[in-house]
Write a protein that holds these residues in place. Structure first.
Motif, PDB file in Angstrom:
ATOM      1  N   PRO A  91       0.807  -1.226   0.000  1.00 28.07           N
ATOM      2  CA  PRO A  91       0.000   0.000   0.000  1.00 28.07           C
ATOM      3  C   PRO A  91       0.842   1.279   0.000  1.00 28.07           C
ATOM      4  CG  PRO A  91      -0.899  -1.574   1.553  1.00 28.07           C
ATOM      5  CD  PRO A  91       0.408  -2.122   1.091  1.00 28.07           C
ATOM      6  N   LYS A  92       1.934   1.287   0.735  1.00 27.76           N
ATOM      7  CA  LYS A  92       2.813   2.465   0.759  1.00 27.76           C
ATOM      8  C   LYS A  92       3.498   2.648  -0.591  1.00 27.76           C
ATOM      9  CE  LYS A  92       3.777   2.103   5.669  1.00 27.76           C
ATOM     10  NZ  LYS A  92       4.790   1.839   6.691  1.00 27.76           N
ATOM     11  N   MET A  93       3.896   1.547  -1.203  1.00 27.71           N
ATOM     12  CA  MET A  93       4.551   1.615  -2.503  1.00 27.71           C
ATOM     13  C   MET A  93       3.594   2.144  -3.569  1.00 27.71           C
ATOM     14  SD  MET A  93       6.570  -2.004  -2.187  1.00 27.71           S
ATOM     15  CE  MET A  93       7.291  -2.051  -3.807  1.00 27.71           C
ATOM     16  N   VAL A  94       2.347   1.690  -3.514  1.00 29.82           N
ATOM     17  CA  VAL A  94       1.338   2.144  -4.470  1.00 29.82           C
ATOM     18  C   VAL A  94       1.107   3.643  -4.323  1.00 29.82           C
ATOM     19  CG1 VAL A  94      -1.146   2.039  -4.928  1.00 29.82           C
ATOM     20  CG2 VAL A  94       0.181  -0.053  -4.822  1.00 29.82           C
ATOM     21  N   LEU A  95       0.978   4.117  -3.105  1.00 32.45           N
ATOM     22  CA  LEU A  95       0.757   5.545  -2.876  1.00 32.45           C
ATOM     23  C   LEU A  95       1.958   6.354  -3.342  1.00 32.45           C
ATOM     24  CD1 LEU A  95      -1.091   7.719  -1.804  1.00 32.45           C
ATOM     25  CD2 LEU A  95      -0.101   7.365   0.460  1.00 32.45           C
ATOM     26  N   HIS A  96       3.150   5.880  -3.065  1.00 36.26           N
ATOM     27  CA  HIS A  96       4.355   6.576  -3.514  1.00 36.26           C
ATOM     28  C   HIS A  96       4.402   6.665  -5.035  1.00 36.26           C
ATOM     29  CE1 HIS A  96       8.530   7.874  -3.639  1.00 36.26           C
ATOM     30  NE2 HIS A  96       8.745   6.907  -4.521  1.00 36.26           N
ATOM     31  N   LEU A  97       4.138   5.565  -5.710  1.00 36.05           N
ATOM     32  CA  LEU A  97       4.166   5.558  -7.172  1.00 36.05           C
ATOM     33  C   LEU A  97       3.062   6.434  -7.764  1.00 36.05           C
ATOM     34  CD1 LEU A  97       4.931   1.806  -7.869  1.00 36.05           C
ATOM     35  CD2 LEU A  97       6.481   3.747  -8.145  1.00 36.05           C
ATOM     36  N   ALA A  98       1.914   6.475  -7.095  1.00 33.62           N
ATOM     37  CA  ALA A  98       0.794   7.273  -7.602  1.00 33.62           C
ATOM     38  C   ALA A  98       1.094   8.765  -7.563  1.00 33.62           C
ATOM     39  CB  ALA A  98      -0.464   6.983  -6.787  1.00 33.62           C
ATOM     40  N   ASP A 107      -4.258   4.573 -13.745  1.00 34.51           N
ATOM     41  CA  ASP A 107      -4.392   3.114 -13.781  1.00 34.51           C
ATOM     42  C   ASP A 107      -4.829   2.571 -12.414  1.00 34.51           C
ATOM     43  OD1 ASP A 107      -4.190   0.574 -15.041  1.00 34.51           O
ATOM     44  OD2 ASP A 107      -2.218   0.287 -14.121  1.00 34.51           O
ATOM     45  N   LEU A 108      -4.258   3.093 -11.350  1.00 32.19           N
ATOM     46  CA  LEU A 108      -4.632   2.650 -10.007  1.00 32.19           C
ATOM     47  C   LEU A 108      -6.078   2.998  -9.685  1.00 32.19           C
ATOM     48  CD1 LEU A 108      -1.371   3.611  -8.115  1.00 32.19           C
ATOM     49  CD2 LEU A 108      -2.224   1.306  -8.522  1.00 32.19           C
ATOM     50  N   LEU A 109      -6.528   4.157 -10.134  1.00 32.59           N
ATOM     51  CA  LEU A 109      -7.928   4.531  -9.910  1.00 32.59           C
ATOM     52  C   LEU A 109      -8.865   3.665 -10.745  1.00 32.59           C
ATOM     53  CD1 LEU A 109      -7.743   8.431  -9.810  1.00 32.59           C
ATOM     54  CD2 LEU A 109      -8.008   6.862  -7.891  1.00 32.59           C
ATOM     55  N   ASP A 110      -8.488   3.391 -11.993  1.00 36.08           N
ATOM     56  CA  ASP A 110      -9.329   2.568 -12.867  1.00 36.08           C
ATOM     57  C   ASP A 110      -9.458   1.135 -12.358  1.00 36.08           C
ATOM     58  OD1 ASP A 110      -9.738   4.715 -14.524  1.00 36.08           O
ATOM     59  OD2 ASP A 110      -8.245   4.099 -16.012  1.00 36.08           O
TER      60      ASP A 110
END
Length: 119
Positions: A91-98, A107-110
């Motif tokens: 989850p932290k990695m996803v937020l950082h990349l976003a 892409d993460l929102l879709d």
């Protein structure tokens, strides 16, 4: 259930543009919800983690059987630890990349890995 709670749940989430998200997130203007299970799957797919971990573990076992027990054991440990580390920190990695890439944010929102709401 009250009438207001059902109407709030059924309303679609407003799309927030990337630049507004990137600039407003450090100031607490948005509430970000990351789905941990989907984040784990997304990061594993994005990093090709399963093949990498399997290769490390298999090579480590081969080295251990061949006679290089220290290096083989280290490779097996790295293969297992890398998998668990990505799983725990997804989850932290996803937020950082976003916050770094507009296409990835979209892409993460879709894929509903994360949702962004105004605070």
């Amino acid at each position: 259930m009250s009438e207001t709670s059902t109407t709030e749940e059924l309303q679609p989430v407003e799309f927030i543009p990337f630049n507004e998200f990137k600039n407003g997130l450090p100031f607490g203007r948005f509430r970000v919800i990351v789905n941990p299970k989907l984040a784990q799957k997304y990061m594993k797919d994005r990093l090709n983690l399963v093949p990498v971990a399997l290769i490390l573990i298999i090579l480590g076992l081969a080295l251990a059987f061949y006679g290089a027990r220290f290096f083989g054991g280290a490779m097996v440990v790295i293969g297992v630890v890398i998998n668990r580390l990505v799983k725990a920190q997804a989850p932290k990695m996803v937020l950082h990349l976003a916050t770094r890439d507009a296409a990835l944010y979209r892409d993460l929102l879709d894929k509903e890995v994360m949702s962004v709401h105004r605070a």
